[in-house]
Design a protein around this motif. Structure first.
Motif, mmCIF file in Angstrom:
data_model
loop_
_atom_site.group_PDB
_atom_site.id
_atom_site.type_symbol
_atom_site.label_atom_id
_atom_site.label_comp_id
_atom_site.label_asym_id
_atom_site.label_seq_id
_atom_site.Cartn_x
_atom_site.Cartn_y
_atom_site.Cartn_z
ATOM 1 N N ALA A 1 0.835 -1.192 0.000
ATOM 2 C CA ALA A 1 0.000 0.000 0.000
ATOM 3 C C ALA A 1 0.873 1.247 0.000
ATOM 4 O O ALA A 1 1.736 1.401 0.870
ATOM 5 C CB ALA A 1 -0.914 0.024 1.224
ATOM 6 N N PRO A 2 0.684 2.146 -0.986
ATOM 7 C CA PRO A 2 1.463 3.386 -0.989
ATOM 8 C C PRO A 2 1.022 4.310 0.133
ATOM 9 O O PRO A 2 -0.172 4.432 0.424
ATOM 10 C CB PRO A 2 1.159 3.987 -2.362
ATOM 11 N N CYS A 3 1.989 4.947 0.781
ATOM 12 C CA CYS A 3 1.706 5.853 1.898
ATOM 13 C C CYS A 3 1.976 7.296 1.465
ATOM 14 O O CYS A 3 3.104 7.622 1.086
ATOM 15 C CB CYS A 3 2.585 5.529 3.105
ATOM 16 N N LEU A 4 0.955 8.125 1.525
ATOM 17 C CA LEU A 4 1.210 9.563 1.396
ATOM 18 C C LEU A 4 1.992 10.033 2.614
ATOM 19 O O LEU A 4 2.936 10.806 2.510
ATOM 20 C CB LEU A 4 -0.109 10.329 1.298
ATOM 21 N N GLY A 5 1.576 9.561 3.778
ATOM 22 C CA GLY A 5 2.278 9.814 5.028
ATOM 23 C C GLY A 5 2.253 8.556 5.872
ATOM 24 O O GLY A 5 1.476 7.631 5.593
ATOM 25 N N TRP A 6 3.086 8.508 6.892
ATOM 26 C CA TRP A 6 3.134 7.330 7.765
ATOM 27 C C TRP A 6 3.693 7.761 9.111
ATOM 28 O O TRP A 6 4.306 8.823 9.234
ATOM 29 C CB TRP A 6 4.005 6.232 7.158
ATOM 30 N N ASP A 7 3.455 6.930 10.128
ATOM 31 C CA ASP A 7 4.036 7.236 11.430
ATOM 32 C C ASP A 7 4.717 5.996 12.002
ATOM 33 O O ASP A 7 4.571 4.888 11.480
ATOM 34 C CB ASP A 7 3.004 7.832 12.396
ATOM 35 N N ILE B 1 -6.280 0.937 10.333
ATOM 36 C CA ILE B 1 -5.714 -0.356 10.680
ATOM 37 C C ILE B 1 -4.193 -0.287 10.579
ATOM 38 O O ILE B 1 -3.647 0.161 9.573
ATOM 39 C CB ILE B 1 -6.273 -1.465 9.767
ATOM 40 N N ARG B 2 -3.541 -0.749 11.623
ATOM 41 C CA ARG B 2 -2.083 -0.734 11.664
ATOM 42 C C ARG B 2 -1.517 -1.718 10.632
ATOM 43 O O ARG B 2 -2.018 -2.838 10.476
ATOM 44 C CB ARG B 2 -1.617 -1.123 13.067
ATOM 45 N N LEU B 3 -0.477 -1.292 9.943
ATOM 46 C CA LEU B 3 0.197 -2.144 8.980
ATOM 47 C C LEU B 3 1.127 -3.133 9.683
ATOM 48 O O LEU B 3 1.459 -2.959 10.859
ATOM 49 C CB LEU B 3 0.994 -1.290 7.995
ATOM 50 N N ASP B 4 1.557 -4.141 8.940
ATOM 51 C CA ASP B 4 2.520 -5.086 9.488
ATOM 52 C C ASP B 4 3.951 -4.556 9.390
ATOM 53 O O ASP B 4 4.805 -4.928 10.195
ATOM 54 C CB ASP B 4 2.413 -6.426 8.759
ATOM 55 N N ALA B 5 4.207 -3.712 8.413
ATOM 56 C CA ALA B 5 5.524 -3.100 8.262
ATOM 57 C C ALA B 5 5.401 -1.886 7.359
ATOM 58 O O ALA B 5 4.476 -1.788 6.538
ATOM 59 C CB ALA B 5 6.537 -4.089 7.691
ATOM 60 N N ILE B 6 6.343 -0.967 7.513
ATOM 61 C CA ILE B 6 6.443 0.201 6.644
ATOM 62 C C ILE B 6 7.883 0.284 6.164
ATOM 63 O O ILE B 6 8.825 0.227 6.960
ATOM 64 C CB ILE B 6 6.036 1.495 7.364
ATOM 65 N N ALA C 1 0.419 -6.916 5.340
ATOM 66 C CA ALA C 1 0.172 -5.574 4.811
ATOM 67 C C ALA C 1 1.417 -4.710 4.979
ATOM 68 O O ALA C 1 1.825 -4.412 6.103
ATOM 69 C CB ALA C 1 -1.015 -4.927 5.521
ATOM 70 N N LEU C 2 1.999 -4.308 3.860
ATOM 71 C CA LEU C 2 3.234 -3.533 3.867
ATOM 72 C C LEU C 2 2.996 -2.145 3.288
ATOM 73 O O LEU C 2 2.519 -2.003 2.151
ATOM 74 C CB LEU C 2 4.314 -4.250 3.042
ATOM 75 N N GLY C 3 3.331 -1.129 4.054
ATOM 76 C CA GLY C 3 3.245 0.238 3.579
ATOM 77 C C GLY C 3 4.532 0.636 2.868
ATOM 78 O O GLY C 3 5.627 0.258 3.287
ATOM 79 N N VAL C 4 4.394 1.392 1.791
ATOM 80 C CA VAL C 4 5.537 1.831 0.985
ATOM 81 C C VAL C 4 5.465 3.345 0.876
ATOM 82 O O VAL C 4 4.471 3.900 0.397
ATOM 83 C CB VAL C 4 5.483 1.201 -0.420
#
Length: 230
Positions: A161-167, A213-218, A193-196
């Protein structure tokens, strides 16, 4: 004249919610005004982050994409092992999102099955259709390329999943449609679920709400920024 409120509410402009004391934001979102403030702040942050990402030079984009592919490859190898037969769902890049298509093609050459998300019903969880090399793509929701209706619908083991922003707590700020969160909430078993995203897009918090929902990794171009314990 009524007496002053002994417990006055803090106020914030639409773009200043990040400066409000963190304890003001209720994680259960039982305060409707708090939810409005968060929504306004997110709209402003999306516009800011989107503009910054679009301004990246072509050479910088290529460097970031290559570094992301290296980080994702290492993470998937550690978590999944051999990619042969593994079903990995990605996305078609829009608005300057990281372009992982060359890496996905390499994964396909190694025997992985690649899928792309499809909005079959508005405001419902996503479906995923198989994306084979050279397959014809059509135009779907928001004019985004997607596999045609005759492509096989498959269940991914991994979703990117592409992230515009992340924390650093594992939450992503997307475009605001809510489709990815709905999909993760509905999927059983839930895919990895991986954030990119870009390292520069890190936020102190996205002020997560009950639907987030919290991702598994970013993963960013500098490596893994967050990972749940497997």
């Amino acid at each position: 004249m009524p007496p002053p409120d002994p417990h006055p509410r803090p106020a914030s402009s639409p773009c200043m919610a990040a400066e409000v004391a963190p304890e003001y934001f209720d994680p259960l979102a039982v305060d409707p005004q708090q939810a409005v403030d968060v929504a306004r702040w997110r709209r402003a942050e999306r516009a800011r982050l989107d503009a910054a990402r679009r301004c990246l030079a072509v050479a910088d984009r290529a460097r970031i994409d290559a570094a992301l592919a290296v980080g994702l490859e290492a993470l998937l190898t550690r978590r999944l092992g051999d990619p042969r037969g593994r079903v990995i769902a990605s996305y078609w890049p829009i608005h300057g999102e990281p372009d992982l298509r060359p890496w996905l093609a390499a994964l396909r050459d190694q025997g992985a099955v690649i899928a792309l998300p499809v909005i079959e019903t508005r405001n419902a969880p996503l479906a995923f259709r198989r994306w084979d090399a050279g397959a014809r793509l059509g135009r779907g929701h928001w004019n985004i390329p997607e596999p045609p209706p005759e492509a096989a619908v498959i269940d991914p083991e991994v979703t990117l999943a592409p992230c515009l922003g992340w924390d650093a707590q594992g939450y992503r700020l997307g475009h605001g449609g809510g489709y990815f969160d709905r999909t993760l909430a509905a999927r059983r078993p839930r895919p990895l679920a991986l954030g990119v995203g870009l390292h520069a897009a890190r936020l102190a918090t996205i002020y997560p709400q009950p639907h987030d929902i919290r991702l598994d990794a970013i993963v960013t171009e500098t490596g893994i920024q967050y990972e749940e314990t497997p």
